[in-house]
Write a protein that holds these residues in place. Sequence first.
Motif, mmCIF file in Angstrom:
data_model
loop_
_atom_site.group_PDB
_atom_site.id
_atom_site.type_symbol
_atom_site.label_atom_id
_atom_site.label_comp_id
_atom_site.label_asym_id
_atom_site.label_seq_id
_atom_site.Cartn_x
_atom_site.Cartn_y
_atom_site.Cartn_z
ATOM 1 N N ILE A 5 63.586 53.664 45.393
ATOM 2 C CA ILE A 5 63.240 52.899 46.590
ATOM 3 C C ILE A 5 62.252 51.801 46.229
ATOM 4 C CG2 ILE A 5 62.270 53.009 48.913
ATOM 5 C CD1 ILE A 5 62.994 55.893 49.031
ATOM 6 N N LYS A 34 62.927 58.671 44.302
ATOM 7 C CA LYS A 34 62.752 59.642 45.382
ATOM 8 C C LYS A 34 64.119 60.191 45.769
ATOM 9 C CE LYS A 34 59.429 60.453 48.906
ATOM 10 N NZ LYS A 34 58.636 59.988 50.038
ATOM 11 N N ILE A 37 65.065 61.587 49.481
ATOM 12 C CA ILE A 37 64.671 60.781 50.642
ATOM 13 C C ILE A 37 65.505 61.079 51.886
ATOM 14 C CG2 ILE A 37 66.077 58.759 49.960
ATOM 15 C CD1 ILE A 37 62.612 58.595 51.549
ATOM 16 N N GLU A 40 64.747 64.632 53.230
ATOM 17 C CA GLU A 40 63.451 64.667 53.918
ATOM 18 C C GLU A 40 63.575 64.221 55.371
ATOM 19 O OE1 GLU A 40 60.389 62.555 51.766
ATOM 20 O OE2 GLU A 40 60.879 63.679 49.942
ATOM 21 N N SER A 41 64.334 63.141 55.607
ATOM 22 C CA SER A 41 64.512 62.664 56.988
ATOM 23 C C SER A 41 65.165 63.736 57.846
ATOM 24 C CB SER A 41 65.385 61.398 57.017
ATOM 25 O OG SER A 41 64.757 60.344 56.345
ATOM 26 N N ASN A 131 67.606 52.379 58.135
ATOM 27 C CA ASN A 131 66.200 52.771 58.181
ATOM 28 C C ASN A 131 65.646 52.631 59.590
ATOM 29 O OD1 ASN A 131 63.114 51.845 57.948
ATOM 30 N ND2 ASN A 131 63.616 53.317 56.359
ATOM 31 N N TYR A 137 65.052 57.231 56.535
ATOM 32 C CA TYR A 137 66.346 56.850 55.956
ATOM 33 C C TYR A 137 67.445 57.845 56.288
ATOM 34 C CZ TYR A 137 63.882 53.574 52.894
ATOM 35 O OH TYR A 137 63.130 52.542 52.392
#
Length: 144
Positions: A5, A34, A37, A40-41, A131, A137
């Motif tokens: 990123i 990452k 990513i 995680e969202s 995003n 993301y």
Amino acid sequence: MSIFICRVCGHIEFGVAPERCPVCGASKKSFDQKDSIFIESEEKSKEAAVKHIPAITVNKECGLIPGQGCVDVIVRIGETLHPMEAAHFIQWIDCYVDDHYVSRVYLTPGVYAAGCFHLKTTGSKVRIVENCNIHGYWQAEANL
Ligand SMILES: [Fe+2]
């Protein structure tokens, strides 16, 4: 797959970090790896998926330049359309073909959470990354 990123503009590259960010021109050093990513969202806000996972429609018969092998990739953000308010909105939608970045659509509060990409391609897969300024993301893929 490795995910990198750009700290400057938020652009994502798949596989390897580029020499220069194709969106903002920042150097390779501006990229952080990452890989989690998207996970995680989803984990932060499971109920948010319905408003954030891109819904992709591929129109193989392009409406702009018919008969030339182009496709229109039409994207709306969320099965339930994501809000576009000043405090909470989709900032941009990025398009990739076979994991190579193609282009970005910027959005602003007040427009619909949707975008269109016109592709002349022999690739086999389109990936859309979006995003949200609050929920981060999200992505989806479709065959071309
Ligand atoms: Fe959101």
